[in-house]
Design an enzyme around this catalytic site. Sequence first.
Site, PDB file in Angstrom:
ATOM      1  N   HIS A   1      21.880 -11.941  -9.498  1.00  0.00           N
ATOM      2  CA  HIS A   1      22.797 -12.593 -10.626  1.00  0.00           C
ATOM      3  C   HIS A   1      23.617 -11.608 -11.245  1.00  0.00           C
ATOM      4  O   HIS A   1      24.894 -11.879 -11.800  1.00  0.00           O
ATOM      5  CB  HIS A   1      21.871 -13.067 -11.974  1.00  0.00           C
ATOM      6  CG  HIS A   1      21.280 -14.498 -11.727  1.00  0.00           C
ATOM      7  ND1 HIS A   1      20.343 -14.893 -10.740  1.00  0.00           N
ATOM      8  CD2 HIS A   1      21.635 -15.638 -12.380  1.00  0.00           C
ATOM      9  CE1 HIS A   1      20.014 -16.072 -10.773  1.00  0.00           C
ATOM     10  NE2 HIS A   1      20.764 -16.562 -11.800  1.00  0.00           N
TER      11      HIS A   1
ATOM     12  N   ASP B   1      18.114 -18.903  -3.864  1.00  0.00           N
ATOM     13  CA  ASP B   1      17.737 -18.065  -5.133  1.00  0.00           C
ATOM     14  C   ASP B   1      17.363 -19.243  -6.209  1.00  0.00           C
ATOM     15  O   ASP B   1      17.314 -20.113  -6.143  1.00  0.00           O
ATOM     16  CB  ASP B   1      19.098 -17.577  -5.637  1.00  0.00           C
ATOM     17  CG  ASP B   1      18.906 -16.618  -6.808  1.00  0.00           C
ATOM     18  OD1 ASP B   1      18.286 -15.816  -6.925  1.00  0.00           O
ATOM     19  OD2 ASP B   1      19.714 -16.948  -7.974  1.00  0.00           O
ATOM     20  N   SER B   2      16.768 -18.307  -7.094  1.00  0.00           N
ATOM     21  CA  SER B   2      16.213 -18.949  -8.304  1.00  0.00           C
ATOM     22  C   SER B   2      17.135 -19.778  -9.202  1.00  0.00           C
ATOM     23  O   SER B   2      16.876 -20.616 -10.218  1.00  0.00           O
ATOM     24  CB  SER B   2      15.495 -17.841  -9.388  1.00  0.00           C
ATOM     25  OG  SER B   2      16.472 -17.085  -9.852  1.00  0.00           O
TER      26      SER B   2
ATOM     27  N   CYS C   1      17.386 -13.610  -3.269  1.00  0.00           N
ATOM     28  CA  CYS C   1      16.796 -13.341  -4.613  1.00  0.00           C
ATOM     29  C   CYS C   1      15.834 -12.371  -4.483  1.00  0.00           C
ATOM     30  O   CYS C   1      14.955 -12.213  -3.728  1.00  0.00           O
ATOM     31  CB  CYS C   1      16.189 -14.606  -5.065  1.00  0.00           C
ATOM     32  SG  CYS C   1      15.396 -14.451  -6.681  1.00  0.00           S
ATOM     33  N   ASN C   2      16.177 -11.146  -5.437  1.00  0.00           N
ATOM     34  CA  ASN C   2      14.942 -10.006  -5.453  1.00  0.00           C
ATOM     35  C   ASN C   2      13.814 -10.429  -5.750  1.00  0.00           C
ATOM     36  O   ASN C   2      12.635  -9.667  -4.848  1.00  0.00           O
ATOM     37  CB  ASN C   2      15.569  -8.955  -6.109  1.00  0.00           C
ATOM     38  CG  ASN C   2      16.906  -8.284  -5.613  1.00  0.00           C
ATOM     39  OD1 ASN C   2      16.984  -7.261  -5.060  1.00  0.00           O
ATOM     40  ND2 ASN C   2      17.872  -8.946  -5.961  1.00  0.00           N
TER      41      ASN C   2
ATOM     42  N   CYS D   1      19.100  -7.451  -9.072  1.00  0.00           N
ATOM     43  CA  CYS D   1      18.953  -8.872  -9.029  1.00  0.00           C
ATOM     44  C   CYS D   1      20.374  -9.594  -8.698  1.00  0.00           C
ATOM     45  O   CYS D   1      21.382  -9.041  -9.347  1.00  0.00           O
ATOM     46  CB  CYS D   1      18.676  -9.251 -10.667  1.00  0.00           C
ATOM     47  SG  CYS D   1      18.860 -11.006 -11.011  1.00  0.00           S
TER      48      CYS D   1
ATOM     49  N   TYR E   1      12.896 -16.734 -12.717  1.00  0.00           N
ATOM     50  CA  TYR E   1      11.562 -16.479 -12.095  1.00  0.00           C
ATOM     51  C   TYR E   1      10.880 -15.262 -12.390  1.00  0.00           C
ATOM     52  O   TYR E   1       9.703 -15.114 -12.314  1.00  0.00           O
ATOM     53  CB  TYR E   1      11.792 -16.337 -10.518  1.00  0.00           C
ATOM     54  CG  TYR E   1      11.954 -17.682  -9.745  1.00  0.00           C
ATOM     55  CD1 TYR E   1      12.108 -19.190 -10.331  1.00  0.00           C
ATOM     56  CD2 TYR E   1      11.945 -17.699  -8.078  1.00  0.00           C
ATOM     57  CE1 TYR E   1      12.075 -20.128  -9.684  1.00  0.00           C
ATOM     58  CE2 TYR E   1      11.897 -18.878  -7.527  1.00  0.00           C
ATOM     59  CZ  TYR E   1      12.164 -19.951  -8.206  1.00  0.00           C
ATOM     60  OH  TYR E   1      12.190 -21.257  -7.560  1.00  0.00           O
ATOM     61  N   GLY E   2      11.642 -14.298 -13.134  1.00  0.00           N
ATOM     62  CA  GLY E   2      11.370 -12.908 -12.937  1.00  0.00           C
ATOM     63  C   GLY E   2      10.136 -12.610 -14.251  1.00  0.00           C
ATOM     64  O   GLY E   2       9.814 -11.807 -14.298  1.00  0.00           O
TER      65      GLY E   2
ATOM     66  N   GLU F   1      23.135 -17.676 -16.208  1.00  0.00           N
ATOM     67  CA  GLU F   1      22.741 -19.111 -15.843  1.00  0.00           C
ATOM     68  C   GLU F   1      23.806 -19.950 -16.683  1.00  0.00           C
ATOM     69  O   GLU F   1      24.206 -21.061 -16.062  1.00  0.00           O
ATOM     70  CB  GLU F   1      21.381 -19.661 -15.848  1.00  0.00           C
ATOM     71  CG  GLU F   1      20.530 -18.896 -14.759  1.00  0.00           C
ATOM     72  CD  GLU F   1      20.821 -19.856 -13.238  1.00  0.00           C
ATOM     73  OE1 GLU F   1      20.810 -21.012 -13.471  1.00  0.00           O
ATOM     74  OE2 GLU F   1      20.999 -19.150 -12.466  1.00  0.00           O
TER      75      GLU F   1
HETATM   76  N1  DGL Z   1      18.556 -13.570  -9.006  1.00  0.00           N
HETATM   77  C1  DGL Z   1      17.178 -13.539  -9.129  1.00  0.00           C
HETATM   78  C2  DGL Z   1      16.858 -12.345  -8.548  1.00  0.00           C
HETATM   79  O1  DGL Z   1      17.536 -11.451  -7.826  1.00  0.00           O
HETATM   80  C3  DGL Z   1      16.941 -13.772 -10.472  1.00  0.00           C
HETATM   81  C4  DGL Z   1      15.393 -13.955 -10.660  1.00  0.00           C
HETATM   82  C5  DGL Z   1      15.082 -14.847 -11.806  1.00  0.00           C
HETATM   83  O2  DGL Z   1      15.124 -15.920 -11.839  1.00  0.00           O
HETATM   84  O3  DGL Z   1      14.457 -14.027 -12.797  1.00  0.00           O
HETATM   85  O4  DGL Z   1      16.028 -11.678  -9.053  1.00  0.00           O
END
Ligand code: DGL
Length: 262
Positions: free
Chosen positions: A189, A12-13, A75-76, A187, A44-45, A155
Amino acid sequence: MESESRPIGFFDSGIGGISVLREAVKILPNEDFVYFGDSKMAPYGVRTVENVKKLTLDAVEFLLKKDIKALVIACNTATSAAIIDLREKYSKYMPVIGIEPALKPAMEFGRKGKVVIMATPMTLAEKKFANLMKKFDRNSKIEPLPCPGLVELIEQGIISGEKIEQYLKIRLNPFKESGIAAVVLGCTHYPFIKESISKVLDDDTPIIDGSRGTVQQLKRQLVKYDIQASNRDKLGNIRIFNSMNSQDIIKLSYELLRGEIN
Ligand code: DGL
């Protein structure tokens, strides 16, 4: 080493994928897992698709060095940017599983009002999500809700309290008047703030996440590739790595895995 005894890699990010790993440990208790979170580069988003693709491919290289037998992109956002490339590269050798917003079960509730999909701006802007919308949004019931800034709070370990509730109220309250049929956590998170979302909704609105469906898919793939853990008598072990050089993030990851903080 026998293929069956190798670990399953999770990516995951950041710490979000721990919500999927938590489900995997329940459903597949004898498997070993190795988790990599790229908290240093999160979120990441809000990055470009090309950038997320590169970061994801690099992270997968790290997991491959740990001799994984299956790969879960928990991670989506990374799934929407990189899953096609990853499958092209690796599905000859191992199962490659991604995650996407669980629209189908949310629509099946058949409740009055909108189905609100909370996710990162990238997940909602990508083609993969447009295809999902096309498939399920028959009578304009689906309301995509980008949530920039929310991953950053989680986070930091902020998963309850005034700051999160204030953030959620601003975004969710406008939908309350016309009714919310369900909220989809798009997401990984967000399952960690499920209680805060419930509190803000203040009723019995279903809140759905895709982790169980993803782990069921992983389980089917382990059977298909014939690589399930061979030792059914011992509990698997879990190793967590993070790109951030900090023991705090590792500690937070294990606490979230064990459900020790809220
Ligand atoms: N857990 C990531 C997801 O499912 C978060 C992505 C991010 O870091 O913005 O999209």
